[in-house]
Design a protein around this motif. Sequence first.
Motif, mmCIF file in Angstrom:
data_model
loop_
_atom_site.group_PDB
_atom_site.id
_atom_site.type_symbol
_atom_site.label_atom_id
_atom_site.label_comp_id
_atom_site.label_asym_id
_atom_site.label_seq_id
_atom_site.Cartn_x
_atom_site.Cartn_y
_atom_site.Cartn_z
ATOM 1 N N GLN A 32 -6.475 19.554 50.760
ATOM 2 C CA GLN A 32 -6.919 19.276 52.127
ATOM 3 C C GLN A 32 -5.910 19.831 53.133
ATOM 4 O O GLN A 32 -6.281 20.411 54.151
ATOM 5 N N SER A 33 -4.628 19.680 52.821
ATOM 6 C CA SER A 33 -3.606 20.136 53.751
ATOM 7 C C SER A 33 -3.628 21.673 53.864
ATOM 8 O O SER A 33 -3.486 22.234 54.955
ATOM 9 N N PHE A 34 -3.888 22.365 52.762
ATOM 10 C CA PHE A 34 -4.011 23.834 52.794
ATOM 11 C C PHE A 34 -5.183 24.259 53.667
ATOM 12 O O PHE A 34 -5.071 25.130 54.507
ATOM 13 N N TYR A 35 -6.320 23.619 53.383
ATOM 14 C CA TYR A 35 -7.534 23.999 54.104
ATOM 15 C C TYR A 35 -7.354 23.707 55.591
ATOM 16 O O TYR A 35 -7.677 24.516 56.446
ATOM 17 N N ALA A 41 -3.319 16.345 44.308
ATOM 18 C CA ALA A 41 -4.086 17.592 44.361
ATOM 19 C C ALA A 41 -5.055 17.567 45.544
ATOM 20 O O ALA A 41 -5.191 18.550 46.280
ATOM 21 N N TYR A 42 -5.706 16.403 45.765
ATOM 22 C CA TYR A 42 -6.633 16.306 46.902
ATOM 23 C C TYR A 42 -5.874 16.476 48.216
ATOM 24 O O TYR A 42 -6.303 17.180 49.116
ATOM 25 N N ALA A 43 -4.729 15.784 48.297
ATOM 26 C CA ALA A 43 -3.958 15.821 49.543
ATOM 27 C C ALA A 43 -3.494 17.259 49.827
ATOM 28 O O ALA A 43 -3.600 17.745 50.962
ATOM 29 N N ILE A 86 1.182 10.376 51.479
ATOM 30 C CA ILE A 86 1.243 11.470 50.496
ATOM 31 C C ILE A 86 0.872 12.800 51.162
ATOM 32 O O ILE A 86 1.480 13.840 50.897
ATOM 33 N N TYR A 87 -0.102 12.723 52.052
ATOM 34 C CA TYR A 87 -0.529 13.928 52.774
ATOM 35 C C TYR A 87 0.656 14.493 53.579
ATOM 36 O O TYR A 87 0.905 15.696 53.582
ATOM 37 N N ILE A 88 1.386 13.598 54.231
ATOM 38 C CA ILE A 88 2.523 14.052 55.040
ATOM 39 C C ILE A 88 3.599 14.675 54.143
ATOM 40 O O ILE A 88 4.147 15.737 54.439
ATOM 41 N N VAL A 89 3.875 14.012 53.019
ATOM 42 C CA VAL A 89 4.902 14.544 52.098
ATOM 43 C C VAL A 89 4.473 15.915 51.581
ATOM 44 O O VAL A 89 5.258 16.883 51.573
ATOM 45 N N CYS A 90 3.204 16.038 51.164
ATOM 46 C CA CYS A 90 2.705 17.327 50.650
ATOM 47 C C CYS A 90 2.784 18.404 51.731
ATOM 48 O O CYS A 90 3.131 19.556 51.470
ATOM 49 N N ARG A 103 -13.635 15.851 56.719
ATOM 50 C CA ARG A 103 -13.061 15.612 55.393
ATOM 51 C C ARG A 103 -11.878 14.658 55.423
ATOM 52 O O ARG A 103 -11.769 13.777 54.601
ATOM 53 N N PHE A 104 -11.002 14.860 56.409
ATOM 54 C CA PHE A 104 -9.773 14.064 56.412
ATOM 55 C C PHE A 104 -10.046 12.552 56.494
ATOM 56 O O PHE A 104 -9.552 11.796 55.657
#
Length: 455
Positions: free
Chosen positions: A223-226, A218-220, A46-50, A30-31
Amino acid sequence: MEHQRENFGGRLAVILAMAGSAIGLGNIWRFPYMVGEHGGAAFVLIYIVCTLLVSLPLFVAEVTVGRKSHSSARLALGELAPKSKFWKAFGFILVFTPLLIASYYSVIGGWSVSFFVKACALDFVKSSPDVVTGAFGSFISSPWTPLIAHFAFLAACCAIVACGVKAGIEIFSKYSIPVLFLMVLVILIYSVSLPGAGAGVKYLLKPDFSQITPSTFAYALGQSFYSLSLGMGCIITYGSYVKRDENIVASSFGTAISDLLFAIMAGFAIMPAVFSAGIEPGAGPSLIFQSVPFIFSKMGATLPVVSSICAILFFLTITVAAMTSCISLIEVGVAYLHEKTRMSRPVASAIIFVICGVVGVFCSLSFGPLSDLQIMSKGIFDLLDWFASNVLLLIAAFAVVVFVGFVLKRDEVRDEITNSGTLKGCVKLFPVLYFLIKWVAPVAVLLIFISNFIL
Ligand code: PFF
């Protein structure tokens, strides 16, 4: 109540076990795709910030609940709020969700095992690319082979969990995680050296800020949660094996970094090869079970030996990555049965094997004989995945941050995170971390929940 229970050996053991849970199919299928689709390097940013602002605080909150309660996820909240019937009952979701996920995750684990066997039998190299690509559909819709592979995969995971926290989970992750990094590095080096690989590197790196919309966040976050296995009870349960003198923040940070690093390496291992083979990148099973075998088959025409070795390494990598994640899902149920009824871990593992095995049968058959059985226009597999990832996981994540932010007292949380004020760095960081847990994380989880239903 303090139970007599096992602990992970030390910081490295904690990080490797948690990284084992975190690093899985989510990082591989996915990533890389999300990065390419949602703005390349801009998405990574954005992924890193989230991750830093929401997922990491939530991760710390889950470890805090686990270590403070010294209980597996099912019992932890009730243990910390003994007067509340609600929190006692809520723990049910924290054991139900991981078992549901383990049921279908092990079906995909089974596919990985089958493809590993195919790679060892040199199937991809011997067949033409089109045959290899088409073979996936007939493989998953056939009833028996995927079922046998599902049970084999699940049995291996349950056997490791049965051996115990130290002798099973800790030892397995201690060896498998470094090997996973090594294998993905070898594939990466080969992948970027292929002709035309530059387009894949560009796909991952080119920052395209025009692709960034509110839904990207929201996607980031989703994905980060999962990817960090949040909202599923795994991290609470693993947290309960963290020693009292361990630094929770440092261990959580180490895990998040390993997970991100692996996801990025997986991206550079897969996408350059995908572009070099001239195919469209995609997400999900089709990426690793169709596109990647296509590449091996195509390469096999000119470089049969290298291609065979890479195919074996690749499918071994995803099998092991899926195993370490599935182990953490199974552990939640096993730890609960073991604690609640005092039954031995092998017996508890056998029970979980039967439960997940049976549910997995329906998931597996939903690609073949049971494909007509649709609920909300989804097959059983897709329905369970959707329900667990988009509903249960978010409800659980929300409940945990609310619990740590509003049910536990600030001083209790502070004591747990700073080891009663002895960790000076954590003492300094605590006000920010607590604010993120109490206010930012619940709002963010709510927003993803809403966006999942309207985006
Ligand atoms: N984090 C794993 C991945 O990225 O594939 C998947 C996973 C593991 C999800 C454990 C949930 C879980 F509890």
